[in-house]
Every structure is written in C-alpha cells, then in structure tokens.
Motif scaffolding. Structure first.
Motif, PDB file in Angstrom:
ATOM      1  N   HIS A 285      39.811  37.290  40.797  1.00  0.00           N
ATOM      2  CA  HIS A 285      39.682  38.356  39.734  1.00  0.00           C
ATOM      3  C   HIS A 285      40.075  37.586  38.394  1.00  0.00           C
ATOM      4  O   HIS A 285      39.559  37.734  37.435  1.00  0.00           O
ATOM      5  CB  HIS A 285      40.634  39.508  39.881  1.00  0.00           C
ATOM      6  CG  HIS A 285      40.230  40.601  40.982  1.00  0.00           C
ATOM      7  ND1 HIS A 285      38.990  40.290  41.433  1.00  0.00           N
ATOM      8  CD2 HIS A 285      40.964  41.312  41.551  1.00  0.00           C
ATOM      9  CE1 HIS A 285      38.914  41.375  42.459  1.00  0.00           C
ATOM     10  NE2 HIS A 285      40.003  42.246  42.399  1.00  0.00           N
ATOM     11  N   ALA A 288      36.764  36.091  37.399  1.00  0.00           N
ATOM     12  CA  ALA A 288      35.941  36.969  36.952  1.00  0.00           C
ATOM     13  C   ALA A 288      36.244  37.502  35.591  1.00  0.00           C
ATOM     14  O   ALA A 288      35.551  37.473  34.572  1.00  0.00           O
ATOM     15  CB  ALA A 288      35.886  38.177  37.905  1.00  0.00           C
ATOM     16  N   ASN A 506      34.843  40.554  46.117  1.00  0.00           N
ATOM     17  CA  ASN A 506      33.809  41.232  45.558  1.00  0.00           C
ATOM     18  C   ASN A 506      33.475  42.461  46.184  1.00  0.00           C
ATOM     19  O   ASN A 506      32.388  43.008  45.592  1.00  0.00           O
ATOM     20  CB  ASN A 506      32.818  40.131  45.191  1.00  0.00           C
ATOM     21  CG  ASN A 506      33.069  39.376  43.867  1.00  0.00           C
ATOM     22  OD1 ASN A 506      33.642  39.813  42.908  1.00  0.00           O
ATOM     23  ND2 ASN A 506      32.546  38.246  43.897  1.00  0.00           N
ATOM     24  N   ASN A 557      30.415  39.424  38.479  1.00  0.00           N
ATOM     25  CA  ASN A 557      31.292  38.146  38.981  1.00  0.00           C
ATOM     26  C   ASN A 557      30.169  37.628  40.156  1.00  0.00           C
ATOM     27  O   ASN A 557      30.566  37.609  41.450  1.00  0.00           O
ATOM     28  CB  ASN A 557      32.389  38.717  39.564  1.00  0.00           C
ATOM     29  CG  ASN A 557      33.208  37.508  39.819  1.00  0.00           C
ATOM     30  OD1 ASN A 557      33.309  36.303  39.367  1.00  0.00           O
ATOM     31  ND2 ASN A 557      34.177  37.657  40.950  1.00  0.00           N
TER      32      ASN A 557
END
Length: 565
Positions: A285, A288, A506, A557
C-alpha cells in the motif's frame, strides 16, 4: 487434516430439477472443494443459472488444462464465488482440440481476458467472444506455450511493433482509426506505465474517446516453469508475481500445496505468516499510495513513505537475509525461526509506522489539490466491479466489505481484532482512503500477533515434506539420508486438485493446483488480482481526461509481474 464435506444438497437438487439428473457429476474433493463436471453443451446455461439463481456472482477465474492423451484434450475450468454465503464452486467441462466452447463474456464481462488467456496459452476457442486474440504472447508467436507438447525452453523473439489497435467490436472498430481523433501511445516508456504496460488511446482534445491495453512485456513463464520444477523450487518464482509484497505470494502458494497434502502447519508458523503478510500489505500500500502521489505531482509523499518501506525490508533482511524477493516460507511452515529480539523490532516499527500513516493522510487525503484530482474521478459502481471480478481495496472502495480474512478466515485471522475499511463512491479518492486505512488495520493485527506469538516449532517435522535441519544433515546419518531422499524423490502430494485463495494486498490471490502424484505440479494456475482489475481500464477511463487515465492506472496499482505471468 482437511475436512471432507458433501456437495451441497440444496444446490444439487435445484440443478437436477432445472437440467435433469444425468447431465452433471457432483463431486466433493478430498480437501472439500465443490466441483460440477458438465458436458460442453450445457456449460453456458449452467454458468448462467449459477450466477442468476444460485448466487455465484463472482467469476474468479477461467483457465485451461491440457491432457494430450485424452480424446477431449482440454479441461475448461471456471472458479465461481458467492459473495452472500462465501461459498465456492468449480465448474469443469471437456473440449476436444477441434471443438469450440461458448463464451461466458455475456454472463460476466470479466471473462474477457481470462478467455483470451486460455485461447493464447492453449488454443481453446471461445465461440462468441467479441475480441478473441492473443493477450500474453506477441503477435509473431506461433503455438500455445502451456500445451504439454510445447517445450519450456523454446523461445520466440519479436522484431516488430504492433500499430495502435483497439478491440474487434462494432463500437471499437478494431484497427480502424478515426481521423477526427488523435491516436496516442501511453507507455510502455511513460513513467506511469512502469516500462511494462502499453495503453493505446484516441483523444478528442484531452478526452479519451476509446482505449486499449497491451500487456505481455514481462511474461516470465511462471506457470510453465512450475510444471518443470519440484514443488519447493517453485517458491522463488512466486516471489516475482507481486514483487511489491513477495511474502504474500510465498504464503498463498504454500498454503495451496499444504491443503492438497492435508497438513496443518504449527500455530507459530501460522502466526509468522500472518505477520509477514500484514507487513507486506503495508509496504504494498505504501507503493500504491506513494507512486500514485508521484503520478499526480506529489513527489514528497513518495520519498516520505519509502522510508518506512525500507524499514520493513530491513526487518525482512534480519529475518532471512533477503529484502525484496525473500522466499521465506516452505511447504510445511517457515524456512527458519525469527532471531532473538525480532518481534520487538517489529513492534518498534509499528509505532513509527502509525505516525507515518497519520502524516501521509494529512499530506494527501487532506490536500485540496489531491482531493480535486481524485474525488469523483473515474468511479466504478459496485455492480460493475463485481461483474469485472474486482477484489481487494478496489472492490471495497465501492462499499462491499468483502475480505477473505473475514469471510473465509485462515491462520487464525478470526481471532484478531481488526476492521474492513470500505468506501462509498468507488472513485480514485476512495481507493486511496481504503488503502491508507488498511495500513492502520494491518498495524493493529501485527501488534496483536507480536504480543501473542505462540511457542513451539516453526515447521512440521514430516520427513516426506520438510528437509531436516543442517545440524542433523551434517551430524547424523538419519538426517543425511532424509535430506538425500527428499531431494532425490521430491515432495509428492497425492493425485488431485485444489483451489486455494488468500487476501493479498490487491485482492484475491488464488492458486489452482493439479497434482498427478509426481514431484512436479501437473498444472499450476495463478489467479492474480491485477489481471481482472486492469482489463476494465479501457471502460473505466472512456470519456475521462488523459490526466485522469494516468491517475486511474496508479489507483489500480497494476503490478506487471503478476499481470504478465
């Protein structure tokens, strides 16, 4: 050991009443997977019924399996998920080499790329598919690489570039360009495309009229290599699927193999895997959110967040010696135990990371420019997200709190106190909000794991599954022989098949594993979350500004390693 259950009687009776009793075979595998074997002629109607009346609203995967010595050479396999009761069913049908099978794209739009993949890899033709063309191999490639008669070391090089093209559908007009609009390539050299993605678009001013994705720039032959390597030697290949959160891929693969073997790993190994997965979720994360900020012009957030990513890599390095691609799990548990003081180091990182998340939230989510660039931009509805096969943060951004750690808990996740963040609009802003809040929840889980780490062994001690420790190999003849036999003979799960999934950073990371009882997997199909999500990109950005399309790629992402496996 895995619990064997019977095929759900209500679903069986409904299908028999609808289609008759002699068409289908209802099977429950030894590991508890529910399977329906159907003749090809009834497959489309069966899939439609399962979606519309049985509640299997998610098509998680479509794949092929090659049995070259069988009259009907190919299995076409569909993996379905019910978001209401969290059940799964696998639908299988046999297709001969010269036969076709009806497309499922008119049932789930997300079947698009999965069917194209099966066509490209095996040559299975899906009749009625609106754009059945190669997707992973290049346009000069001859043959189908996942067929058993295609040699694993056979390489075919490409020496030309395809011109800008679009889908062969009436509204897309295929390769015909419209002189009213400006054709443009976005990537693979564009920084936002990571050097591995190509988006072709037509622009009316700065508005995207239509777009198309070309992938395959990083096809690493993961599934083919898995067929030619022993089970434990596949683990390093899984690292490279999503290299931004490598341990999660290790865990997902080993979990599938262990389920087929029917073994449970020790509580300490389970807790360590949870710990590694949540640390990996945090750094995934971070990438991302950080790179998403860069693509919008916010460079400071990127440098600030990557400081914390490096801290996690230092924890990985202290645990196993590697940082990015770690290969820390083994079938049966972990490669080794944590060094003394390592869990205290993890807790110290949690304190730092908590402050970092608050800071990045203020820098981005509370930033007026970031809000205007992301809020209400390229939203997707919950209904459309399900149809495309979205999972993970992008699905939760639409408001659906689906998370396998809650709906189908594993490794004791049901015992940890954490929340599942959701959005409301499914736009780019909500996607980042969900990811940032998930980082907070991962820190909550990590603290609980560290403070309640079970004692005991970090792996099972089955001589047919796990290598003995080095001190035993070098110190006694029994350990030496155990090591020798396992290396020579190899790990050999019983003949059978399993689909197992984990909640990766994801979304759903699934492995469909078929064993023929030998030392290598007969077939290993990976269901990566990016694949289903990215196929929707041309639809999501249609009518949006070019700059918004760049922001959308970042919010998805997309990780090329799992996309172009």
């Amino acid at each position: 050991m895995a619990t064997t259950v019977n095929f759900p009687e209500l679903l069986r009776s409904d299908l028999i009443a609808k289609f008759g009793g002699d068409q289908f075979k209802f099977l429950t595998t030894p590991v508890g997977d529910q399977v329906i074997e159907t003749p090809k002629a009834a497959s489309h109607a069966l899939l439609q019924y399962l979606k519309e009346y049985a509640g299997f609203d998610f098509l998680m995967d479509v794949c092929g399996v090659d049995f070259p010595n069988r009259a009907k050479r190919f299995d076409v396999v569909y993996h379905l998920f019910n978001s209401k009761d969290f059940s799964r069913v696998r639908v299988k049908t046999q297709v001969a080499e010269d036969e076709t099978i009806g497309t499922a794209t008119n049932i789930w739009v997300g079947a698009d790329w999965f069917e194209r993949e099966a066509y490209d890899m095996f040559g299975i033709v899906f009749e009625g598919h609106p754009n059945l063309r190669k997707i992973l191999t290049h346009h000069q490639f001859v043959g189908h690489p996942l067929r058993k008669d295609y040699e694993a070391d056979a390489q075919q090089h490409c020496d030309s570039v395809m011109q800008i093209h679009f889908n062969n559908t009436p509204e897309q007009r295929g390769d015909l360009l419209d002189s009213r609009f400006v054709p443009i390539n976005i990537g693979p050299s564009h920084p936002a495309m990571h050097g591995t993605l190509r988006v072709m678009a037509e622009l009316d001013g700065e508005t995207v009229v239509r777009a198309n994705c070309e992938i395959g720039y990083l096809h690493r032959c993961f599934e083919k290599m898995a067929e030619t390597h022993p089970y434990n030697q596949v683990i390093p290949y899984t690292d490279r699927l999503n290299y931004c959160s490598a341990p999660m891929n290790n865990v997902g693969y080993c979990k599938a193999v262990e389920r087929l073997l029917g073994v449970d790993i020790p509580p300490r190994a389970q807790a360590m895997r949870v710990l590694l997965c949540e640390l990996s979720r945090v750094i995934d994360h971070i990438i991302a959110v950080g790179t998403g900020g860069v693509d919008l012009g916010a460079l400071t957030a990127f440098f600030h967040l990557f400081t914390y990513r490096e801290k996690v890599y230092s924890l990985f390095e202290k645990l196993c010696g590697a940082r990015l691609t770690v290969s820390m799990t083994r079938v049966g548990g972990m490669a080794q135990d944590a060094p003394e003081g390592w869990f205290d180091d993890v807790l110290a990182f949690c304190d730092e990371m908590s402050e970092g998340i608050d800071q990045i939230s203020k820098m981005l989510l509370d930033n007026k420019i970031f809000i205007k660039r992301t809020q209400g931009v390229c939203p997707i509805s919950q209904e459309d997200a399900i149809a495309w096969g979205y999972t993970g943060p992008l699905l939760r951004a639409t408001g659906l709190a689906q998370d396998l750690r809650k709906t189908n808990p594993y490794y004791g996740y049901e015992n940890y106190d954490f929340d599942v963040p959701v959005g409301t609009n499914g736009d780019i802003y909500d996607r980042y909000c969900v990811r940032i809040e998930e980082m907070r929840q991962s820190i909550r889980i990590i603290r609980q794991v560290c403070k309640n780490m079970p004692g005991g062994d970090y792996t099972i001690r089955d001589k047919g599954i796990v290598l003995p420790e080095k001190k035993d190999v070098y110190g006694n003849i029994e350990g030496l022989m155990n090591h020798f036999m396992l290396i020579i003979k190899g790990l050999r799960p019983p003949a059978g098949e399993v689909y197992d999934a984990t909640e990766a950073a994801n979304g759903e990371l699934g492995f469909y594993l078929i064993s023929d009882g030998s030392a290598n997997p007969y077939r290993l199909k990976v269901r990566p979350p990016c694949f289903a999500i990215y196929q929707s990109f041309p639809t999501v950005v249609r009518g949006a500004m070019l700059a918004d399309a760049i922001a959308t790629v970042a919010s998805m992402n997309v990780i090329a390693g799992e996309l172009d496996r």
